[in-house]
Motif scaffolding. Structure first.
Motif, PDB file in Angstrom:
ATOM      1  N   ARG A 466      13.390  -5.100 -11.424  1.00 29.00           N
ATOM      2  CA  ARG A 466      12.396  -5.353 -12.476  1.00 29.00           C
ATOM      3  C   ARG A 466      11.087  -5.830 -11.876  1.00 29.00           C
ATOM      4  O   ARG A 466       9.999  -5.442 -12.315  1.00 29.00           O
ATOM      5  CB  ARG A 466      12.929  -6.398 -13.465  1.00 29.00           C
ATOM      6  N   TYR A 467      11.191  -6.672 -10.857  1.00 26.97           N
ATOM      7  CA  TYR A 467       9.986  -7.176 -10.207  1.00 26.97           C
ATOM      8  C   TYR A 467       9.191  -6.041  -9.557  1.00 26.97           C
ATOM      9  O   TYR A 467       7.967  -5.956  -9.708  1.00 26.97           O
ATOM     10  CB  TYR A 467      10.380  -8.220  -9.161  1.00 26.97           C
ATOM     11  N   GLN A 468       9.878  -5.166  -8.835  1.00 30.73           N
ATOM     12  CA  GLN A 468       9.180  -4.060  -8.173  1.00 30.73           C
ATOM     13  C   GLN A 468       8.555  -3.118  -9.192  1.00 30.73           C
ATOM     14  O   GLN A 468       7.448  -2.606  -8.985  1.00 30.73           O
ATOM     15  CB  GLN A 468      10.155  -3.311  -7.258  1.00 30.73           C
ATOM     16  N   GLN A 469       9.234  -2.871 -10.299  1.00 33.20           N
ATOM     17  CA  GLN A 469       8.666  -2.017 -11.337  1.00 33.20           C
ATOM     18  C   GLN A 469       7.454  -2.674 -11.981  1.00 33.20           C
ATOM     19  O   GLN A 469       6.454  -2.011 -12.287  1.00 33.20           O
ATOM     20  CB  GLN A 469       9.728  -1.710 -12.386  1.00 33.20           C
ATOM     21  N   LEU A 470       7.522  -4.002 -12.157  1.00 37.94           N
ATOM     22  CA  LEU A 470       6.392  -4.735 -12.722  1.00 37.94           C
ATOM     23  C   LEU A 470       5.173  -4.653 -11.819  1.00 37.94           C
ATOM     24  O   LEU A 470       4.043  -4.452 -12.281  1.00 37.94           O
ATOM     25  CB  LEU A 470       6.790  -6.193 -12.959  1.00 37.94           C
ATOM     26  N   VAL A 471       5.407  -4.805 -10.507  1.00 38.22           N
ATOM     27  CA  VAL A 471       4.300  -4.707  -9.558  1.00 38.22           C
ATOM     28  C   VAL A 471       3.714  -3.300  -9.557  1.00 38.22           C
ATOM     29  O   VAL A 471       2.487  -3.119  -9.516  1.00 38.22           O
ATOM     30  CB  VAL A 471       4.775  -5.093  -8.142  1.00 38.22           C
ATOM     31  N   SER A 472       4.570  -2.271  -9.627  1.00 40.39           N
ATOM     32  CA  SER A 472       4.082  -0.888  -9.655  1.00 40.39           C
ATOM     33  C   SER A 472       3.219  -0.642 -10.886  1.00 40.39           C
ATOM     34  O   SER A 472       2.168   0.005 -10.811  1.00 40.39           O
ATOM     35  CB  SER A 472       5.268   0.084  -9.641  1.00 40.39           C
ATOM     36  N   GLN A 473       3.670  -1.152 -12.031  1.00 38.38           N
ATOM     37  CA  GLN A 473       2.879  -0.988 -13.242  1.00 38.38           C
ATOM     38  C   GLN A 473       1.542  -1.701 -13.127  1.00 38.38           C
ATOM     39  O   GLN A 473       0.508  -1.179 -13.561  1.00 38.38           O
ATOM     40  CB  GLN A 473       3.657  -1.530 -14.439  1.00 38.38           C
ATOM     41  N   GLN A 474       1.558  -2.895 -12.518  1.00 36.94           N
ATOM     42  CA  GLN A 474       0.324  -3.649 -12.337  1.00 36.94           C
ATOM     43  C   GLN A 474      -0.648  -2.884 -11.436  1.00 36.94           C
ATOM     44  O   GLN A 474      -1.853  -2.829 -11.700  1.00 36.94           O
ATOM     45  CB  GLN A 474       0.647  -5.014 -11.734  1.00 36.94           C
ATOM     46  N   GLN A 475      -0.122  -2.296 -10.369  1.00 37.91           N
ATOM     47  CA  GLN A 475      -0.976  -1.532  -9.462  1.00 37.91           C
ATOM     48  C   GLN A 475      -1.532  -0.292 -10.146  1.00 37.91           C
ATOM     49  O   GLN A 475      -2.698   0.071  -9.950  1.00 37.91           O
ATOM     50  CB  GLN A 475      -0.183  -1.151  -8.212  1.00 37.91           C
ATOM     51  N   ASN A 476      -0.707   0.363 -10.958  1.00 37.59           N
ATOM     52  CA  ASN A 476      -1.185   1.541 -11.702  1.00 37.59           C
ATOM     53  C   ASN A 476      -2.280   1.152 -12.683  1.00 37.59           C
ATOM     54  O   ASN A 476      -3.283   1.859 -12.829  1.00 37.59           O
ATOM     55  CB  ASN A 476      -0.023   2.208 -12.437  1.00 37.59           C
ATOM     56  N   ASN A 477      -2.109   0.018 -13.354  1.00 37.49           N
ATOM     57  CA  ASN A 477      -3.136  -0.446 -14.292  1.00 37.49           C
ATOM     58  C   ASN A 477      -4.433  -0.764 -13.570  1.00 37.49           C
ATOM     59  O   ASN A 477      -5.530  -0.490 -14.076  1.00 37.49           O
ATOM     60  CB  ASN A 477      -2.644  -1.686 -15.041  1.00 37.49           C
TER      61      ASN A 477
END
Length: 494
Positions: A466-477
């Motif tokens: 979940r943490y890695q997916q959250l970071v990926s979403q943050q980077q995409n944003n």
């Protein structure tokens, strides 16, 4: 009809003598024809076992090849007796799974230690071969001389000085009383937790092993006796605390008593200065190269290394030390990892750094002292209370470093790395490896510079994902022009 055995001429003369005893005739052995069935069966059984053995050997070689890279046997210059010169050529293609591939098939590779003294060859830098030596199996600990060049060591120290170093040690952490209230622990609950042998009394060892908070004052048996007298805690003077005596003390009474009397730097858990150096995109090329090298060394997915703590650089002056400790604490269901806490929907009063791997670099050769000590390395058993026995405190790196099972001398450019957790048997993080207890011996002459790379992995795989997916979403944003949330990437100095 049984025919008598034919005798030679001399034997016949002996038989005719009156003094010779008479023997019954010997029955002649009949020759039994051999059966081909038995010999063929024996041959078939031998061949079956032989083929099974060969198949097992091939399977083992394939497992070693795909799990640890291709094997390269190097002939010893000292002959076959020196079998510790058998090296393993580790593949530099491991540890480069994409984030999506890693999330689909999570598996953390662990380097095998084989045995203490075993040497493996590493290809970390083009045109150069590094040797990695196994120093212990508990914890799984390796040493790599020449991991950094002299120029790289000097540059890292200069970058740290340019940024500025801060004191590594604060005095007494605030909020001890609030934490106790938040946990809803009564004095009786705390007493029972400290009373390891459950004899209804607290020995000096039981108090010491639990009172040495990471950023607090380093209590010694002499300190405790002094505190007991000053606080009038041990009313009967037997050196033990009963429940009634313990109820009179606040949770941080010991620490605050010493602080009021004045605390020297030598009385702290650690005495050093440090800073953090970012290793991501836009950082100095040497720092990024160091992170790439660590990724190849550990063979862990680059996605995990990229999301771990920055490089910590530490300077110990003469007299500096760091008492024995674990880089990461045990993780229980109610414990949160610092780096993934934002990805968890629940709040927890317990946090730990969840440092799966420690890679320690020596940036200079120390003139005197400063070894990295592993007090219980390769011990047969681990008993926390027995670390303090008859006033011999194995955790005290100012007094008893020479009693540690293993000490690593700081040599410029050398790296050591170890696992702070065991494997769970399924390719993920298991329980804390208690044998990874280590500390920095007091520097007796000169100064000591080291750097640490920690790779943070949550033992709870779902929380890590979940943490890695959250970071990926943050980077995409962020790439799309959205707002950046710095809290997601925040690492605390634990």
């Amino acid at each position: 009809m049984i025919e008598p055995k034919e005798t030679s001429e001399s034997e016949g003369e002996d038989a005719a003598a009156p003094s010779s005893p008479t023997f019954p005739p010997i029955q002649a052995r009949e020759r039994i024809p051999k059966s081909g069935v038995c010999s063929r069966s024996y041959f078939l059984v031998v061949m079956v076992f032989f083929h099974v053995y060969i198949i097992n050997v091939i399977a083992l070689l394939l497992y070693v090849h795909y799990n640890n890279g291709p094997v390269d046997l190097v002939t010893s210059s000292n002959g076959p007796a020196a079998d510790d010169t058998i090296h393993r050529q580790l593949s530099d293609t491991h540890g480069h799974l994409s984030e999506s591939e890693f999330l689909r098939d999570p598996f953390l590779q662990r380097i095998e230690g084989i045995r203490v003294g075993h040497i493996q060859e590493l290809s970390l830098v083009p045109g150069k071969v590094h040797e990695m030596k196994t120093l212990s199996l508990k914890p799984l600990l390796f040493e790599i001389p020449g991991f950094l060049s002299e120029e790289e060591c000097s540059l890292v120290m200069q970058l740290a000085q340019l940024k500025g170093l801060m004191e590594s040690q604060v005095m007494v952490p605030e909020g001890q009383e609030e934490l106790t209230e938040q946990l809803d622990l009564s004095p009786e609950d705390i007493f029972n937790l400290l009373d390891i042998n459950q004899d209804g009394q607290l020995q000096l060892q039981e108090i010491l092993t639990h009172s040495r908070v990471r950023d607090g004052i380093w209590l010694t048996p002499e300190n405790l006796r002094e505190i007991y007298a000053g606080l009038k805690a041990d009313m009967d003077g037997n050196g033990l605390l009963s429940l009634e005596e313990f109820r009179r003390l606040s949770s941080d009474a010991f620490q605050r008593f010493l602080q009021q009397r004045g605390v020297k730097s030598s009385q702290l858990v650690r005495n050093s200065r440090h800073t953090w150096l970012y290793q991501g995109q836009g950082s100095h090329q040497v720092l990024r190269e160091l992170k790439r090298r660590v990724t190849h060394l550990t063979r862990l997915p680059s996605a995990l290394v990229d999301l771990s703590e920055p490089l910590q650089v530490v300077r110990y002056e003469q007299g500096g030390h760091y008492h024995a400790h674990h880089d990461s604490g045990p993780v229980y269901p109610e414990t949160a990892c610092t780096h993934t806490r934002l990805a968890d929907n629940t709040s927890s009063p317990f946090e730990t750094s969840c440092r799966y791997v420690t890679v320690l670099f020596y940036l200079n050769s120390v003139e005197g002292g400063g070894e990295t000590a592993f007090p219980v390395a390769d011990n047969r058993t681990y008993d926390e209370v027995s670390l303090i026995d008859n006033d011999v405190d194995l955790l005290d790196t100012r007094k008893n470093c020479d009693k540690s099972n293993l000490r690593v001398k700081p040599t410029k450019g050398t790296a050591v790395f170890w696992y702070n957790y065991l494997s769970d048997g399924r390719g993920w993080v298991g329980e804390q490896d208690e044998y990874s207890l280590h500390g920095g011996c007091v520097v007796t002459q000169g100064s000591k510079w080291v750097a640490n790379n920690w790779i943070n992995i949550d033992p709870d795989y779902k929380r890590q994902a979940r943490y890695q997916q959250l970071v990926s979403q943050q980077q995409n944003n962020q790439d799309e022009g959205g707002e950046f949330n710095p809290d997601i990437h925040t690492h605390q100095d634990l």
